[in-house]
Write an enzyme that holds these catalytic residues in place. Structure first.
Site, mmCIF file in Angstrom:
data_model
loop_
_atom_site.group_PDB
_atom_site.id
_atom_site.type_symbol
_atom_site.label_atom_id
_atom_site.label_comp_id
_atom_site.label_asym_id
_atom_site.label_seq_id
_atom_site.Cartn_x
_atom_site.Cartn_y
_atom_site.Cartn_z
ATOM 1 N N GLU A 177 36.183 42.345 44.908
ATOM 2 C CA GLU A 177 35.722 41.518 46.021
ATOM 3 C C GLU A 177 36.325 40.119 45.929
ATOM 4 O OE1 GLU A 177 31.557 40.404 46.201
ATOM 5 O OE2 GLU A 177 31.902 39.239 48.036
ATOM 6 N N ASP A 219 31.503 28.124 33.482
ATOM 7 C CA ASP A 219 31.745 26.990 34.370
ATOM 8 C C ASP A 219 31.161 25.752 33.703
ATOM 9 O OD1 ASP A 219 30.816 26.299 37.867
ATOM 10 O OD2 ASP A 219 31.813 25.080 36.345
ATOM 11 N N ASP A 239 30.674 21.779 34.087
ATOM 12 C CA ASP A 239 30.680 20.814 35.174
ATOM 13 C C ASP A 239 30.264 19.454 34.637
ATOM 14 O OD1 ASP A 239 29.938 19.304 37.430
ATOM 15 O OD2 ASP A 239 29.519 21.148 38.548
#
Lengths: 430, 439
Positions: free
Chosen positions: A58, A123, A125
C-alpha cells in the site's frame, strides 16, 4: 551574537530559495528527473523472493490541498511512475504489504484483506525533546540541537544491529525536524505487532509525561544496552550539553537539572553551583560528587540519568508498533521546507547537516545550470537519450544521496540473491 | 501437542473438551479463557525442577540450547548486569539462547541480555518462553475446535454470567450517551474545577493553557467529554475554537484533527463507537511520554509535584498525607476517591470509584443536593469490582446498549467471585444437558 547566528540559520532552514508555492511547478520536474523509481522498485520488491510483494504494497498520496488517498498500489515501477506523474503527490507514504493488491481490496471479503508484512520503522522527532532543549522548540531545529538526532541514530542503530541482529537499516532525514529508520531484514518485515512494540519498549528509556520531572530511573546494575548507549554518547555529550546547549549556564537551566537529583544531593549541588561560573565547572562538580568513594548508592547513577534524560533517543512507540502504519517515503520532498528526504550515510553520521540537504528548487536550478557530466556514452540518442537524461541527477547535489541508497540496496540484494539461490537449489533437489 | 507437567494425562485437547461451549464460540471469551489457562500454566511450571523442565522441553520439541561454558564466561558481566538476581546464582544457573521473538515480555522490560537477535534466558525465566508457546498452541486449538462446532442454542442462564466475565470493568461504561446536549461549552471551565476528577481537570487546563493537547490527551479527554454528554458538534466546536487560539487555524484543524474526533464518535471508518476510558485503563495503558498530560495523576505524577497540586487545591497537610499514603500503596483509585471526599467535604465516599465519568456524576449529584449511591453490602468495605483480565470491549452496537447496566447486585458479585475462584483453581465448567456443572 549566538542568537543572531541561530536566527540566521533558522531563516535559511525556512527558505533557501524555496517557498511552498513553487511546489506545484517544481514537483513534476522532480518526479520526472530525480525521484529514483527504478531503485525504489528494486528496494520494495526485495528480489521477487515473495510473490507480488511490490504489487501488494500500500502507498498513500497526499495531494495538493491536503487531499489524502490511501490504498494505492502498482503493478510495476513504470506504472508507479505514470501514476505519480498524473497525481503529482505532495507527499507519499509507504504502508504495509497486504494479502491482496490494495487497489483491488473491494474484490475480497473485508475480513480477508489483511496487512501482512512491513519494515520495522522508527520515527524520531525533535519536538519530543522540547523539554530538554533551550535553543528551539516545535518544528524548529538548529545546529545546537541537531546533535540529538546524531545521538539517536548512533544509539538506536547500535541496538538494532548488535542486540537484535538486524542487518539492513536505512536511516532517512524526514525533511524538517527528525529522522526515520527503516529496518528491512526479512525477519523484521515479518514481525508481529507485539514484537514491534516490545522492541520499541526495549529501546525506550525516557518514561513519563508532564507529571514526571525525572523521566529516567536506572536500575542497578545498569543494563548492558544502556551502558553501550552511554559509551556512545559520552564523547560528544560535553560538547553538546555544555557548549551548544550550555545546560548549566544560568539559574533557570540549573534548576531544571537540579530537579532531577535526590533531595540531599540537590541541596549540596545548588549551593556548589552558585559559586561556580559556567556549565563545565558545574558538570565536573556534579560528576566528582556522584562518583566519589563515599557517595551514597542513590547518587551513583545521577549524572548518567541526567545525560540520558537530556540526550537519549525518544521515539514514538505508536509509529513502530503497527504493522499497517504508514510512514513517509524516502526521496519525498517536504512541503514546508522543500528539502528532499535523503538517506543518511551511517559511516558519516556526525557530518550530516540538515541545512545542507538539497531542496527541490536547488536541484531544479542545478539541472539547468550545471555543466553536463562528461559521459563517454553520452553520444546515444532517442531512447537511449531518455536514459541519459535520467542520469542527469548525477551532476546535482542529489547524487551523494543516491549513492548512499545504492550501497544500502547492494547489501540488500546480496541477501535475497542468497535466498533465491538456495530456493532454486531446493527445487533442483527433486 | 503439549504435555502438561503436573498432570501428564491432561493434554491440551482435554483442556478443550472440558471448556464450556459458549466460551469456545465467543472470541472475547476465548481470549479470557486463554489468559486463565496461561496463568495456571505459569504457576504449575514455576513449581517444576530443572530435571523435569528439561524433559518437558525435549518432549515438546522446544529446541532451546543452553550456552557453552566459554560463551558464558565471555559474557559474564553482561549476563549478570542484565538479569535480575544473577550475581549470586550465576555459577549454578544455565542460560539458554532463545530467538528474541519467543521472549517478548522479557525483551520489552529489558530484563535479559540480547545479542544478534538471541535472548539469553536463565533457566528460572524459561517459564515465560514456554508460556508463549503454550499460549499459541492453545489458542490455535481453541480456534480450530470452535470452527468445528455446530450451532446450538445457548442456555439463557449462562449468558449474563459469561457476559460479566468478559468485561474487566464492571459497571457502566458510559458508552451510550445520556444527557446529550445537557452541558454547554461555557460551563466546562467551572465544571472542571468543581466536578472533574484530577486527571480530566489537568487535561482541561493544559488544553486551555497551551491551546493544544497531544494525541493521548485528546483521546482520553475527548472521550470523557463524550461520556459527559457533549455532542459531536459541540466537541468539534470546542476543540476547533481552542486550537484556533493557538497555532492551528480552523482549516488546519479540519484537515488534521476533525476526522479523528468524528472517528471517536463512531462516524468514520469502522464506525466503532469508542467508550470513555475507565480508571483501570487510564492507569494501566497508554502511559504518558514527554509532553503528555494524560494518564492518572496519582499514578503518573511525581510525588512532590502531586503534593504541590493537592496543596493548591486547598487540601490540608493531613488530608494530603492520607491521599499520598494510598498513592504509595499503589491504590490510585482509592487515592482519587479520598481526594473526592476532601474536595466535596464528605466522609466515607460511598461509591467505589472506577471511572472518571462516574466521579463527575457523583460530584454533580452531591452538588445538586442529591445523595450518592449507597453501597449494596452495607457495613462491608467493598473493593472495586473488577474481573482478573482486561479485555477489549465489544463494539457491537446492540451490545453497548445492553451493557449500560447499573452496578451489579450483591448476589451477582458473589456469583462472579465464585466463578473466578473456580477458574483460578483449574476447575472447569461442564456444560451437560443444558445445566451447568462444576467439575
Amino acid at each position: 551574537m549566538k542568537q543572531q547566528l541561530q536566527h540566521y540559520r533558522k531563516k535559511t532552514m525556512a527558505d533557501a530559495d524555496f517557498c511552498s508555492a513553487q511546489l506545484q511547478d517544481l514537483l513534476p520536474l522532480y518526479y520526472k528527473r530525480f525521484f529514483p523509481f527504478g531503485r525504489f522498485f528494486k528496494w520494495l520488491n526485495y528480489g521477487g523472493v515473495k510473490k507480488n510483494y511490490f504489487q501488494r504494497r500500500e502507498f498513500s498520496f497526499t495531494l495538493k490541498d491536503d487531499i489524502y488517498v490511501r490504498y494505492q498500489s502498482f503493478q510495476s515501477a513504470n506504472e508507479m511512475e505514470k501514476e505519480v506523474h498524473k497525481a503529482i503527490p505532495y507527499k507519499m507514504d509507504i504502508g504495509a504489504v497486504f494479502s491482496h493488491r490494495p487497489n483491488q481490496r473491494h474484490c475480497v471479503k473485508p475480513s480477508a484483506f489483511q496487512a501482512q508484512e512491513k519494515e520495522l520503522v522508527f520515527d524520531i522527532d525533535m519536538t519530543d525533546y522540547d523539554d530538554v532543549r533551550t535553543c528551539c522548540k516545535l518544528a524548529d531545529i538548529c545546529a545546537n540541537c541537531w546533535p540529538l538526532m546524531t545521538f539517536a541514530i548512533r544509539v538506536i542503530d547500535r541496538a538494532l544491529r548488535e542486540d537484535f541482529g538486524f542487518k539492513h537499516r536505512l536511516w532517512v532525514y524526514s525533511g524538517r525536524r527528525g529522522v526515520h529508520c527503516w529496518v528491512c531484514d526479512e525477519t523484521a518485515r515479518e514481525l508481529s505487532q507485539a514484537a514491534r512494540s516490545s522492541i520499541a519498549e526495549y529501546l525506550s528509556v525516557i518514561k513519563g509525561g508532564e507529571g514526571s520531572i525525572k523521566k529516567v530511573n536506572l536500575s542497578d546494575p545498569v543494563h548492558p544496552s544502556i551502558q553501550e548507549s552511554l559509551k556512545l554518547m559520552k564523547n560528544d555529550f560535553e560538547d553538546y550539553a555544555l557548549v551548544k546547549q550550555d545546560f548549566l549556564g544560568n539559574e533557570k537551566k540549573r534548576e531544571k537539572v537540579l530537579a532531577l537529583m535526590p533531595d540531599d544531593l540537590r541541596t549540596d549541588m545548588r549551593s556548589d553551583f552558585s559559586s561556580l561560573t559556567n556549565s563545565v565547572n558545574c558538570w565536573d562538580r556534579l560528576k566528582s560528587c556522584t562518583q566519589a568513594k563515599r557517595a551514597p548508592d542513590k547518587w551513583r547513577h545521577v549524572h548518567e540519568e541526567v545525560m540520558l534524560q537530556f540526550c537519549y533517543p525518544r521515539l514514538d512507540v505508536n509509529v513502530s508498533k503497527g504493522v499497517n502504519h504508514l510512514l513517509k517515503s524516502p526521496f519525498c520532498v517536504h512541503p514546508k521546507t522543500g528539502r528532499v528526504c535523503v538517506p543518511i550515510d551511517l559511516n558519516k553520521v556526525e557530518d550530516f547537516d540538515p541545512f545542507n540537504v538539497p531542496t527541490i528548487s536547488q536541484l531544479c536550478w542545478e539541472l539547468d545550470h550545471l555543466p553536463e557530466v562528461v559521459d563517454a556514452q553520452a553520444v546515444q540518442v532517442t531512447e537511449e537519450g531518455q536514459k541519459r537524461r535520467r542520469k542527469d541527477y548525477k551532476k546535482t547535489s542529489l547524487a551523494a544521496a543516491i549513492r548512499v541508497f545504492d550501497s544500502f540496496l547492494e547489501d540488500l540484494e546480496a541477501s535475497w540473491r542468497g535466498r533465491l539461490l538456495r530456493e532454486s537449489d531446493l527445487k533442483n533437489e527433486f | 501437542m503439549f504435555s502438561v507437567l503436573m498432570e501428564p494425562d491432561k493434554s491440551v485437547s482435554s483442556s478443550i473438551r472440558s471448556t464450556p461451549y459458549p466460551v469456545l464460540r465467543s472470541e472475547n471469551l476465548r481470549r479470557w479463557f486463554l489468559q486463565q489457562e496461561a496463568d495456571l500454566f505459569r504457576y504449575r511450571f514455576s513449581q517444576q525442577l530443572s530435571g523435569s523442565v528439561r524433559k518437558f522441553l525435549d518432549l515438546n520439541d522446544l529446541h532451546y540450547t543452553s550456552i557453552l561454558p566459554n560463551e558464558k564466561v565471555e559474557l559474564k558481566t553482561q549476563l549478570i548486569n542484565s538479569t535480575f538476581g544473577m550475581k549470586e546464582l550465576f555459577d549454578t544457573q544455565d542460560f539458554y539462547k532463545v530467538p528474541f521473538t519467543d521472549a517478548l515480555d522479557l525483551v520489552r522490560g529489558r530484563k535479559i541480555f540480547l545479542r544478534h537477535g538471541l535472548a539469553y534466558i536463565p533457566h528460572n525465566d524459561l517459564v515465560s518462553i514456554v508460556l508463549n508457546d503454550f499460549r499459541t498452541s492453545l489458542s490455535r486449538a481453541l480456534a480450530v475446535t470452535a470452527r468445528g462446532l455446530p450451532v446450538i442454542q445457548e442456555d439463557e442462564r449462562l449468558q449474563p454470567l459469561l457476559k460479566h466475565l468478559s468485561y474487566a470493568y464492571i459497571g457502566q461504561d458510559y458508552s451510550v450517551q445520556k444527557n446529550v446536549g445537557n452541558i454547554s461549552l461555557d460551563q466546562l471551565d467551572s465544571l472542571a474545577t468543581r466536578s472533574f476528577p484530577l486527571c480530566m481537570r489537568s487535561l482541561h487546563y493544559a488544553l486551555r493553557d497551551q491551546h493544544h493537547l497531544r494525541h493521548g490527551g485528546r483521546l482520553q479527554y475527548g472521550l470523557f467529554l463524550k461520556g459527559l454528554g457533549l455532542s459531536l458538534e459541540q466537541a468539534l466546536t470546542f476543540w476547533r475554537t481552542e486550537f484556533a487560539r493557538g497555532s492551528i487555524d480552523p482549516e488546519k484543524f479540519e484537515k488534521g484533527y476533525a476526522y479523528n474526533i468524528r472517528h471517536a464518535y463512531g462516524k468514520e471508518g469502522k464506525r466503532t463507537d469508542y467508550t470513555p476510558y475507565s480508571c483501570m485503563k487510564i492507569i494501566q495503558t497508554n502511559t504518558p511520554g514527554p509532553g503528555d498530560h494524560h494518564g492518572c495523576p496519582f499514578r503518573h505524577t511525581d510525588a512532590d509535584l502531586l503534593r504541590q497540586r493537592l496543596q493548591s487545591h486547598r487540601l490540608s497537610s493531613s488530608e494530603i498525607n492520607q491521599v499520598m499514603e494510598y498513592v504509595k500503596g499503589m491504590h490510585y483509585q482509592l487515592a482519587c476517591q479520598k481526594y473526592f471526599e476532601f474536595t466535596h467535604k464528605v466522609e466515607d465516599g460511598a461509591f467505589g470509584l472506577s471511572h472518571p465519568n462516574q466521579y463527575f456524576e457523583e460530584s454533580q449529584k452531591l452538588l445538586s443536593g442529591g445523595q450518592h449511591a449507597k453501597r449494596e453490602n452495607s457495613g462491608e468495605v467493598q473493593k472495586p469490582v473488577v474481573a482478573p483480565v482486561t479485555m477489549p470491549q465489544s463494539s457491537h452496537p446492540a451490545q453497548s446498549s445492553e451493557s449500560q447496566s447499573t452496578q451489579l447486585s450483591a448476589s451477582q458479585v458473589e456469583e462472579q467471585e465464585l466463578l473466578e475462584e473456580c477458574f483460578a483453581n483449574g476447575v472447569v465448567l461442564r456444560f451437560v444437558k443444558g445445566t451447568v456443572e462444576l467439575g
